[in-house]
Design a protein around this motif. Structure first.
Motif, PDB file in Angstrom:
ATOM      1  N   VAL A  89       0.867  -1.181   0.000  1.00  0.00           N
ATOM      2  CA  VAL A  89       0.000   0.000   0.000  1.00  0.00           C
ATOM      3  C   VAL A  89       0.902   1.228   0.000  1.00  0.00           C
ATOM      4  O   VAL A  89       1.852   1.313   0.766  1.00  0.00           O
ATOM      5  CB  VAL A  89      -0.934  -0.007   1.224  1.00  0.00           C
ATOM      6  CG1 VAL A  89      -1.699   1.289   1.337  1.00  0.00           C
ATOM      7  CG2 VAL A  89      -1.875  -1.204   1.164  1.00  0.00           C
ATOM      8  N   LYS A  90       0.608   2.186  -0.878  1.00  0.00           N
ATOM      9  CA  LYS A  90       1.475   3.357  -1.009  1.00  0.00           C
ATOM     10  C   LYS A  90       0.675   4.652  -0.956  1.00  0.00           C
ATOM     11  O   LYS A  90      -0.429   4.742  -1.485  1.00  0.00           O
ATOM     12  CB  LYS A  90       2.235   3.292  -2.333  1.00  0.00           C
ATOM     13  CG  LYS A  90       3.180   2.104  -2.435  1.00  0.00           C
ATOM     14  CD  LYS A  90       4.069   2.190  -3.659  1.00  0.00           C
ATOM     15  CE  LYS A  90       4.927   0.965  -3.825  1.00  0.00           C
ATOM     16  NZ  LYS A  90       5.603   0.496  -2.660  1.00  0.00           N
ATOM     17  N   ASN A  91       1.273   5.650  -0.295  1.00  0.00           N
ATOM     18  CA  ASN A  91       0.758   7.021  -0.301  1.00  0.00           C
ATOM     19  C   ASN A  91      -0.735   7.083  -0.029  1.00  0.00           C
ATOM     20  O   ASN A  91      -1.504   7.677  -0.779  1.00  0.00           O
ATOM     21  CB  ASN A  91       1.099   7.695  -1.633  1.00  0.00           C
ATOM     22  CG  ASN A  91       2.586   7.674  -1.894  1.00  0.00           C
ATOM     23  OD1 ASN A  91       3.393   7.828  -0.979  1.00  0.00           O
ATOM     24  ND2 ASN A  91       2.970   7.457  -3.140  1.00  0.00           N
ATOM     25  N   PHE A 112      -0.788  -5.043   9.830  1.00  0.00           N
ATOM     26  CA  PHE A 112      -0.008  -5.028   8.588  1.00  0.00           C
ATOM     27  C   PHE A 112       0.304  -6.461   8.178  1.00  0.00           C
ATOM     28  O   PHE A 112       0.744  -7.263   9.004  1.00  0.00           O
ATOM     29  CB  PHE A 112       1.303  -4.268   8.793  1.00  0.00           C
ATOM     30  CG  PHE A 112       1.134  -2.793   8.984  1.00  0.00           C
ATOM     31  CD1 PHE A 112       1.222  -1.932   7.906  1.00  0.00           C
ATOM     32  CD2 PHE A 112       0.886  -2.266  10.246  1.00  0.00           C
ATOM     33  CE1 PHE A 112       1.067  -0.568   8.072  1.00  0.00           C
ATOM     34  CE2 PHE A 112       0.739  -0.898  10.425  1.00  0.00           C
ATOM     35  CZ  PHE A 112       0.829  -0.051   9.338  1.00  0.00           C
ATOM     36  N   VAL A 113       0.099  -6.768   6.894  1.00  0.00           N
ATOM     37  CA  VAL A 113       0.459  -8.067   6.335  1.00  0.00           C
ATOM     38  C   VAL A 113       1.227  -7.795   5.046  1.00  0.00           C
ATOM     39  O   VAL A 113       0.656  -7.329   4.058  1.00  0.00           O
ATOM     40  CB  VAL A 113      -0.786  -8.935   6.039  1.00  0.00           C
ATOM     41  CG1 VAL A 113      -0.377 -10.254   5.404  1.00  0.00           C
ATOM     42  CG2 VAL A 113      -1.604  -9.165   7.306  1.00  0.00           C
ATOM     43  N   PHE A 114       2.550  -8.036   5.082  1.00  0.00           N
ATOM     44  CA  PHE A 114       3.369  -7.803   3.889  1.00  0.00           C
ATOM     45  C   PHE A 114       4.661  -8.593   3.996  1.00  0.00           C
ATOM     46  O   PHE A 114       5.055  -9.024   5.073  1.00  0.00           O
ATOM     47  CB  PHE A 114       3.656  -6.309   3.694  1.00  0.00           C
ATOM     48  CG  PHE A 114       4.484  -5.677   4.783  1.00  0.00           C
ATOM     49  CD1 PHE A 114       5.871  -5.634   4.694  1.00  0.00           C
ATOM     50  CD2 PHE A 114       3.875  -5.109   5.891  1.00  0.00           C
ATOM     51  CE1 PHE A 114       6.640  -5.048   5.685  1.00  0.00           C
ATOM     52  CE2 PHE A 114       4.635  -4.527   6.893  1.00  0.00           C
ATOM     53  CZ  PHE A 114       6.021  -4.488   6.794  1.00  0.00           C
ATOM     54  N   SER A 115       5.296  -8.750   2.873  1.00  0.00           N
ATOM     55  CA  SER A 115       6.600  -9.410   2.848  1.00  0.00           C
ATOM     56  C   SER A 115       7.678  -8.354   2.611  1.00  0.00           C
ATOM     57  O   SER A 115       7.374  -7.209   2.256  1.00  0.00           O
ATOM     58  CB  SER A 115       6.651 -10.447   1.719  1.00  0.00           C
ATOM     59  OG  SER A 115       6.638  -9.792   0.469  1.00  0.00           O
ATOM     60  N   ALA A 116       8.936  -8.743   2.757  1.00  0.00           N
ATOM     61  CA  ALA A 116      10.047  -7.813   2.530  1.00  0.00           C
ATOM     62  C   ALA A 116      10.041  -7.287   1.100  1.00  0.00           C
ATOM     63  O   ALA A 116      10.476  -6.164   0.837  1.00  0.00           O
ATOM     64  CB  ALA A 116      11.377  -8.493   2.837  1.00  0.00           C
ATOM     65  N   ALA A 117       9.516  -8.064   0.167  1.00  0.00           N
ATOM     66  CA  ALA A 117       9.488  -7.658  -1.242  1.00  0.00           C
ATOM     67  C   ALA A 117       8.346  -6.696  -1.558  1.00  0.00           C
ATOM     68  O   ALA A 117       8.380  -5.997  -2.566  1.00  0.00           O
ATOM     69  CB  ALA A 117       9.377  -8.891  -2.136  1.00  0.00           C
ATOM     70  N   THR A 118       7.327  -6.646  -0.688  1.00  0.00           N
ATOM     71  CA  THR A 118       6.158  -5.803  -0.968  1.00  0.00           C
ATOM     72  C   THR A 118       5.750  -4.987   0.254  1.00  0.00           C
ATOM     73  O   THR A 118       4.626  -5.080   0.736  1.00  0.00           O
ATOM     74  CB  THR A 118       4.960  -6.672  -1.416  1.00  0.00           C
ATOM     75  OG1 THR A 118       4.644  -7.584  -0.344  1.00  0.00           O
ATOM     76  CG2 THR A 118       5.253  -7.416  -2.694  1.00  0.00           C
ATOM     77  N   PRO A 119       6.635  -4.135   0.786  1.00  0.00           N
ATOM     78  CA  PRO A 119       6.293  -3.368   1.981  1.00  0.00           C
ATOM     79  C   PRO A 119       5.425  -2.151   1.649  1.00  0.00           C
ATOM     80  O   PRO A 119       5.503  -1.607   0.548  1.00  0.00           O
ATOM     81  CB  PRO A 119       7.660  -2.912   2.499  1.00  0.00           C
ATOM     82  CG  PRO A 119       8.469  -2.752   1.251  1.00  0.00           C
ATOM     83  CD  PRO A 119       8.013  -3.866   0.348  1.00  0.00           C
ATOM     84  N   PRO A 120       4.616  -1.706   2.607  1.00  0.00           N
ATOM     85  CA  PRO A 120       3.900  -0.457   2.420  1.00  0.00           C
ATOM     86  C   PRO A 120       4.851   0.726   2.558  1.00  0.00           C
ATOM     87  O   PRO A 120       5.923   0.606   3.151  1.00  0.00           O
ATOM     88  CB  PRO A 120       2.876  -0.465   3.562  1.00  0.00           C
ATOM     89  CG  PRO A 120       3.498  -1.309   4.615  1.00  0.00           C
ATOM     90  CD  PRO A 120       4.326  -2.330   3.903  1.00  0.00           C
TER      91      PRO A 120
END
Length: 192
Positions: free
Chosen positions: A37-39, A64-72
């Motif tokens: 998720v961005k901005n 928050f649910v994300f991996s190192a490759a897809t961080p917010p």
């Protein structure tokens, strides 16, 4: 995807989640930030007694649910009230190692220090009482011009936090659309 938030919404950009009251979710936090998720902004929301079937260290406000490759990144979390009591989740934000200043910034949040002072939350009445800490404590959100009932925002010197602007009793909104207690519907909330 037509009913529940799911991974295809991960990576949303430029979203605003504002002026909601999210209460009594049993198994998750009120909002799940999924993936890159961005901005985006999460502002003027009330998170009340969510994650009720979870341990006290579980996030009841934002998870928050994300991996190192897809961080917010660029997520702004301002002027929300997060209130919960044990035995359910009592933490405002958590999950997946989200770090303030890297994945999100925050300010003006009221966390477990002030009950939002609803009229009767057990009966689904999330209207604000006259002395609620949510009244006039919100940030200006020009995109939000009405509350859940259609009343104008702001109604006073500043925006109120939550779904309703101003003090007064409000019946369970889901019962009005057929989903809440006594409404005979599925209980699945919809978006306004």
């Amino acid at each position: 995807p037509s009913v529940d938030i799911s991974p295809e919404y991960g990576g949303a950009t430029g979203w605003i989640i504002a002026n909601n009251t999210i209460a009594n979710e049993n198994d998750r936090a009120a909002i799940v930030v999924w993936g890159a998720v961005k901005n985006s902004r999460i502002v003027n929301n009330i998170f009340y007694e969510n994650g009720r079937n979870r341990a006290g260290a579980y996030a009841q406000g934002i998870d928050f649910v994300f991996s190192a490759a897809t961080p917010p990144s660029g997520l702004v979390v301002n002027n929300n009230i997060s209130y919960a009591t044990a035995p359910g989740g009592t933490v405002f934000m958590g999950g997946s190692g989200a770090t303030q200043g890297v994945h999100y910034t925050q300010s003006g949040n009221i966390v477990n220090t002030a009950n939002p002072d609803f009229f009767d939350p057990a009966a689904g009445d999330f209207g604000l009482r006259l002395l609620s800490p949510a009244i006039d404590a919100g940030a200006t959100v020009s995109e939000v011009t009405q509350d859940f009932t259609g009343d104008p925002r702001p109604n006073g010197p500043n925006y109120d936090i939550g779904a309703f602007e101003g003090s007064g009793s409000h019946p369970d909104p889901l019962s009005l659309i057929g989903g809440g207690p006594g409404g005979g519907g599925s209980g699945t909330p919809c978006c306004q």
